[in-house]
Design a protein around this motif. Structure first.
Motif, mmCIF file in Angstrom:
data_model
loop_
_atom_site.group_PDB
_atom_site.id
_atom_site.type_symbol
_atom_site.label_atom_id
_atom_site.label_comp_id
_atom_site.label_asym_id
_atom_site.label_seq_id
_atom_site.Cartn_x
_atom_site.Cartn_y
_atom_site.Cartn_z
ATOM 1 N N GLU A 1 1.275 4.909 19.519
ATOM 2 C CA GLU A 1 2.714 4.584 18.895
ATOM 3 C C GLU A 1 2.743 3.263 18.816
ATOM 4 O OE1 GLU A 1 3.834 8.100 21.732
ATOM 5 O OE2 GLU A 1 2.890 5.941 22.596
ATOM 6 N N ARG A 2 1.591 2.093 19.607
ATOM 7 C CA ARG A 2 1.567 1.103 19.089
ATOM 8 C C ARG A 2 0.281 0.994 18.199
ATOM 9 N NH1 ARG A 2 4.083 1.481 24.371
ATOM 10 N NH2 ARG A 2 4.879 -0.951 24.821
ATOM 11 N N GLU A 3 -0.202 1.418 17.668
ATOM 12 C CA GLU A 3 -1.604 1.802 17.008
ATOM 13 C C GLU A 3 -0.867 1.635 15.702
ATOM 14 O OE1 GLU A 3 -5.305 3.309 19.635
ATOM 15 O OE2 GLU A 3 -4.496 4.712 18.282
ATOM 16 N N PHE A 4 0.067 2.829 15.595
ATOM 17 C CA PHE A 4 0.480 2.679 14.631
ATOM 18 C C PHE A 4 1.533 2.084 14.150
ATOM 19 C CE2 PHE A 4 4.490 4.105 12.094
ATOM 20 C CZ PHE A 4 4.213 5.703 11.106
ATOM 21 N N LEU A 5 2.767 0.752 14.857
ATOM 22 C CA LEU A 5 2.998 -0.452 14.303
ATOM 23 C C LEU A 5 1.907 -1.203 14.226
ATOM 24 C CD1 LEU A 5 5.379 -0.481 17.661
ATOM 25 C CD2 LEU A 5 5.800 0.569 15.072
ATOM 26 N N GLN A 6 1.241 -1.470 15.002
ATOM 27 C CA GLN A 6 -0.208 -2.750 14.714
ATOM 28 C C GLN A 6 -0.011 -2.205 12.589
ATOM 29 O OE1 GLN A 6 -0.778 -5.376 15.862
ATOM 30 N NE2 GLN A 6 -1.078 -5.607 13.543
ATOM 31 N N ALA A 7 -0.167 -0.522 12.216
ATOM 32 C CA ALA A 7 -0.938 -0.154 10.863
ATOM 33 C C ALA A 7 0.304 -0.318 10.326
ATOM 34 C CB ALA A 7 -1.280 1.472 11.325
ATOM 35 N N ILE A 8 1.369 -0.518 11.091
ATOM 36 C CA ILE A 8 2.941 -0.474 9.761
ATOM 37 C C ILE A 8 2.702 -2.349 9.290
ATOM 38 C CG2 ILE A 8 5.309 -0.773 9.464
ATOM 39 C CD1 ILE A 8 3.970 1.758 8.727
ATOM 40 N N LEU A 9 2.864 -2.947 10.795
ATOM 41 C CA LEU A 9 2.342 -4.467 9.724
ATOM 42 C C LEU A 9 1.370 -4.617 9.423
ATOM 43 C CD1 LEU A 9 4.543 -7.066 10.835
ATOM 44 C CD2 LEU A 9 2.579 -6.791 13.245
ATOM 45 N N ASP A 10 0.070 -3.869 9.506
ATOM 46 C CA ASP A 10 -0.428 -4.491 8.686
ATOM 47 C C ASP A 10 -1.148 -3.984 7.414
ATOM 48 O OD1 ASP A 10 -2.082 -5.688 10.878
ATOM 49 O OD2 ASP A 10 -3.785 -3.764 10.850
ATOM 50 N N ALA A 11 -0.459 -2.881 7.278
ATOM 51 C CA ALA A 11 -0.098 -2.124 6.159
ATOM 52 C C ALA A 11 1.097 -3.433 4.442
ATOM 53 C CB ALA A 11 1.221 -0.635 5.842
ATOM 54 N N ALA B 1 0.922 -6.289 5.546
ATOM 55 C CA ALA B 1 -0.201 -7.124 4.539
ATOM 56 C C ALA B 1 -0.604 -6.769 3.684
ATOM 57 C CB ALA B 1 -0.613 -8.458 6.425
ATOM 58 N N GLY B 2 -1.591 -5.697 3.199
ATOM 59 C CA GLY B 2 -1.115 -5.158 2.677
ATOM 60 C C GLY B 2 -3.257 -4.847 2.526
ATOM 61 N N SER B 3 -3.044 -4.835 3.699
ATOM 62 C CA SER B 3 -5.007 -4.689 4.320
ATOM 63 C C SER B 3 -4.905 -3.035 5.099
ATOM 64 C CB SER B 3 -5.035 -4.976 5.585
ATOM 65 O OG SER B 3 -4.099 -5.582 6.485
ATOM 66 N N SER C 1 14.842 5.574 18.191
ATOM 67 C CA SER C 1 13.978 4.560 17.665
ATOM 68 C C SER C 1 15.271 4.675 16.155
ATOM 69 C CB SER C 1 13.191 3.756 17.749
ATOM 70 O OG SER C 1 13.120 3.543 19.391
ATOM 71 N N GLN C 2 14.967 3.200 15.576
ATOM 72 C CA GLN C 2 15.070 3.678 14.103
ATOM 73 C C GLN C 2 13.547 2.609 13.385
ATOM 74 O OE1 GLN C 2 18.178 0.950 11.638
ATOM 75 N NE2 GLN C 2 19.083 2.806 11.207
ATOM 76 N N LEU C 3 13.230 2.845 12.167
ATOM 77 C CA LEU C 3 11.888 2.108 11.405
ATOM 78 C C LEU C 3 11.933 1.799 10.465
ATOM 79 C CD1 LEU C 3 8.319 2.944 13.355
ATOM 80 C CD2 LEU C 3 8.447 1.643 11.089
ATOM 81 N N ASN C 4 12.283 0.617 10.515
ATOM 82 C CA ASN C 4 12.195 -0.295 9.332
ATOM 83 C C ASN C 4 11.073 -0.208 8.072
ATOM 84 O OD1 ASN C 4 15.591 -0.893 8.163
ATOM 85 N ND2 ASN C 4 15.116 -1.667 10.135
ATOM 86 N N ILE C 5 10.936 0.095 7.312
ATOM 87 C CA ILE C 5 9.540 0.299 6.546
ATOM 88 C C ILE C 5 10.197 -0.515 5.223
ATOM 89 C CG2 ILE C 5 7.581 1.121 5.189
ATOM 90 C CD1 ILE C 5 7.945 3.926 6.546
ATOM 91 N N ASP C 6 9.285 -1.983 4.722
ATOM 92 C CA ASP C 6 9.492 -3.139 3.933
ATOM 93 C C ASP C 6 8.545 -3.443 3.464
ATOM 94 O OD1 ASP C 6 9.870 -4.517 5.792
ATOM 95 O OD2 ASP C 6 11.867 -5.078 5.642
ATOM 96 N N ASN C 7 8.967 -4.056 2.384
ATOM 97 C CA ASN C 7 7.526 -5.204 1.881
ATOM 98 C C ASN C 7 5.918 -3.909 1.702
ATOM 99 O OD1 ASN C 7 9.541 -6.742 1.161
ATOM 100 N ND2 ASN C 7 9.601 -7.634 3.488
ATOM 101 N N GLN D 1 12.198 0.860 2.586
ATOM 102 C CA GLN D 1 13.722 -0.175 1.849
ATOM 103 C C GLN D 1 13.566 -0.533 0.587
ATOM 104 O OE1 GLN D 1 16.311 -0.873 3.415
ATOM 105 N NE2 GLN D 1 15.828 -1.325 5.965
ATOM 106 N N ARG D 2 13.907 -1.135 -0.096
ATOM 107 C CA ARG D 2 14.114 -1.338 -1.337
ATOM 108 C C ARG D 2 12.744 -1.536 -2.025
ATOM 109 N NH1 ARG D 2 18.330 -4.099 -1.129
ATOM 110 N NH2 ARG D 2 19.163 -2.838 -1.213
ATOM 111 N N SER D 3 12.500 -2.412 -0.789
ATOM 112 C CA SER D 3 10.376 -3.307 -1.374
ATOM 113 C C SER D 3 9.320 -2.686 -1.256
ATOM 114 C CB SER D 3 10.496 -4.895 0.038
ATOM 115 O OG SER D 3 10.735 -4.634 1.112
ATOM 116 N N THR D 4 10.065 -0.797 -0.735
ATOM 117 C CA THR D 4 8.735 -0.486 -0.769
ATOM 118 C C THR D 4 8.498 0.713 -1.364
ATOM 119 O OG1 THR D 4 8.848 -0.278 2.434
ATOM 120 C CG2 THR D 4 7.860 1.671 0.763
ATOM 121 N N ASN D 5 7.626 0.657 -2.556
ATOM 122 C CA ASN D 5 7.161 1.634 -3.342
ATOM 123 C C ASN D 5 5.931 2.275 -3.517
ATOM 124 O OD1 ASN D 5 7.505 1.632 -6.434
ATOM 125 N ND2 ASN D 5 5.752 0.690 -6.341
#
Length: 556
Positions: free
Chosen positions: A78-88, A90-92, A143-149, A171-175
């Motif tokens: 789960e933590r690896e996934f959360l880190q991957a979302i954080l990096d996503a 940032a665009g990496s 849990s609720q996981l917001n995916i934005d930017n 979220q609306r900032s996701t495309n």
């Protein structure tokens, strides 16, 4: 209530739905087998059906180029996934492959205070207002996981791994967002009030995101929606996915149904329930625990699209910035999906446009429980059996689909003024003149009333497809518009709605912006049974990242 005639454009006879006069001079629509202003191809299933289809094809991109690059991230925790979302964000990271089952329940995560700050996009979901009845979910939390930017991301599993106890909120900032070949679970418990309103657990909420493709996934029952669209999400396709569950008196002991019904049974056996309890009443009148387990395999609300009547225009902030969240932006495609024992909203759309093809809806095993167990029929509230529901001037068309034990394939009314019971007085007045367009073509329905194959426009709109629909003057028969527009909405404020009813214009010349392919009607059930859902297709990681399988299939 007086109905104001909606403003319409002049339209000539359509080649797709010609009219003829019967001997008594009444106008009737001739039988049709295609949706006006569309281009459809028909052929047997092959690998080309794996390509992105529908509205998402306008803005979803291939990411096979990221194989063997730093932008590709395989996760096993789960933590690896959360880190991957954080990096996503940032665009990496552009690809996340899920290689192990993941449980994102808030208690199961047990984030430290530092991790909670780092992964601030995941939060605890509120508990059920009447307490937990599912000990498995109570132990893990939700849990609720917001995916934005996030601009351009594919999340997939090679082997159809499971994500539990989390709502993904796009979220609306996701495309340009893709989810493929995943199981979702762990978002349901028995609601002893029978109202499905004590908690809002939903697997995916597309909260304004654009260009979203959800493909080859499985979604069993949940407490609220399965995949909902809110705040103007646009260009969305949900394809080759499996929704709901068959009625089963002997589910596996590790399933949410078994866990929660066993919990209720223990409360019943120890006399902790009373006549306010649905479970008590069913058991007290003779239903067995096993029969209630079968009844529980039912999902009420499937695809809400447009969460409120108030979202009739985009929001403009005090600084003058326009937030594109109006319902008129909704564009949704449902393609090649199966729906088992579901109640309604397949889909329900406010103002926007929906296109469905090669769907298989089957409520037969739930219907059998209602027919054969009198205590469940008397006290069970899960009896709805509906599909298309266009509201507030929306258009929804379904093509080459199979409806089995769906009693109301189309629900609602041709003009919104005849279907305002679930609207506040203000919105019932504003939308009273909106024409709602629902159409089913080249499809088959079998239910308690008989069997019919054809179109909902056949016989002047009087057939088994329209048993749940109220006509106003049948002006929408043969008069198709893919979208509508509230005249003058450009100068309206969401915070200060007008007082006069809306006047609409309808885009009769608009064409569906993509072509689509269907399997023949008699192939729908066997084809979808074989291929719809997670882990039904065996492909390499590079193949799962593709969006076009027409040119070749070397990546398979």
């Amino acid at each position: 209530m007086k109905f104001r005639k909606a403003m319409v454009l002049v339209m000539v006879f359509s080649l797709f739905a010609p009219f003829f006069l019967t001997g008594n001079g009444t106008a009737h629509a001739a039988a049709i087998d295609s949706i006006p202003n569309t281009i459809r191809y028909m052929k047997d299933y092959d690998s080309s059906f794996l390509s992105v289809s529908g509205y998402a094809s306008i803005g979803v991109n291939d990411r096979s180029e990221y194989i063997d690059t730093p932008y590709y991230r395989q996760v096993k925790t789960e933590r690896e996934f959360l880190q991957a979302i954080l990096d996503a964000q940032a665009g990496s990271v552009k690809v996340i492959e899920i290689a192990k089952d993941l449980n994102f329940g808030w208690k199961n995560l047990n984030l430290s205070s530092e991790e909670t700050k780092k992964f601030r996009f995941i939060t605890k979901y509120r508990d059920p207002m009447n307490g937990f009845t599912n000990p498995k979910i109570e132990a893990s939390g939700v849990s609720q996981l917001n995916i934005d930017n996030v601009e351009g991301l594919t999340i997939f599993s090679k082997k159809g791994k499971t994500i539990r106890s989390v709502e993904l909120k796009l979220q609306r900032s996701t495309n340009d967002f893709v989810i493929r070949n995943l199981n979702f679970d762990g978002m349901w418990q028995w609601d002893d009030t029978g109202k499905h309103k004590e908690v809002g657990w939903t697997y995916i909420k597309i909260n304004g995101a654009n260009n979203v493709w959800i493909d080859h996934c499985k979604f069993p029952i949940a407490a609220d929606g399965l995949i909902d669209t809110e705040n103007g999400g646009s260009n969305i396709t949900i394809s080759w996915s499996e929704f709901g569950l068959p009625a089963d008196e002997n589910p596996s002991t590790d399933t949410d149904i078994y866990q929660t019904i066993q919990f209720m049974e223990e409360k019943y056996a120890s006399n902790e329930l009373n006549s306010d309890s649905v479970y008590y009443n069913m058991r007290n009148e003779g239903a067995t625990k096993e029969q209630i387990m079968a009844y529980a395999a039912y999902h009420s609300k499937v695809h809400l699209s447009g969460s409120g009547d108030k979202d009739y225009v985009n929001y403009v902030s005090s600084s003058g910035d326009e937030i594109k969240d109006g319902n008129q932006r909704i564009r949704l495609t449902l393609a090649y999906n199966t729906y088992t024992n579901v109640g309604q909203r397949i889909p329900m759309i406010r103002q926007g446009s929906g296109h469905a093809y090669n769907l298989y809806l089957d409520n037969s095993s739930h219907q059998a429980i209602l027919e054969n167990v009198s205590a469940i029929a008397e006290f069970g509230t899960d009896t709805l059996s509906r599909a298309l529901n266009a509201r507030n001037g929306a258009s929804i068309a379904a093509d080459t689909s199979v409806f089995n034990d769906i009693n109301e394939p189309i629900i609602g009314a041709e003009i919104q003024g005849l279907d305002t019971k679930n609207m506040d007085a203000q919105w019932a007045e504003l939308f009273q003149a909106a024409y709602n367009r629902n159409l089913i073509v080249n499809s088959k329905i079998t239910n308690q009333y008989g069997t019919y194959t054809g179109s909902s426009w056949d016989n002047n709109g009087e057939n088994l497809f329209t048993t749940g629909f109220t006509w106003y003057d049948k002006s929408t028969i043969g008069n198709w518009a893919w979208s509508s527009h509230i005249i003058g909405s450009e100068n309206m404020s969401k915070m200060n709605p007008p007082t006069d009813p809306f006047t609409f214009e309808y885009n009769y010349d608009e064409k569906l912006p993509y072509t689509y392919t269907v399997v023949p009607l008699d192939s729908v059930v066997p084809t979808l049974t074989k291929y719809a859902g997670a882990n039904k297709v065996n492909m390499s990681p590079i193949a799962w990242l593709k969006t076009d399988y027409n040119s070749n299939s070397k990546g398979r």
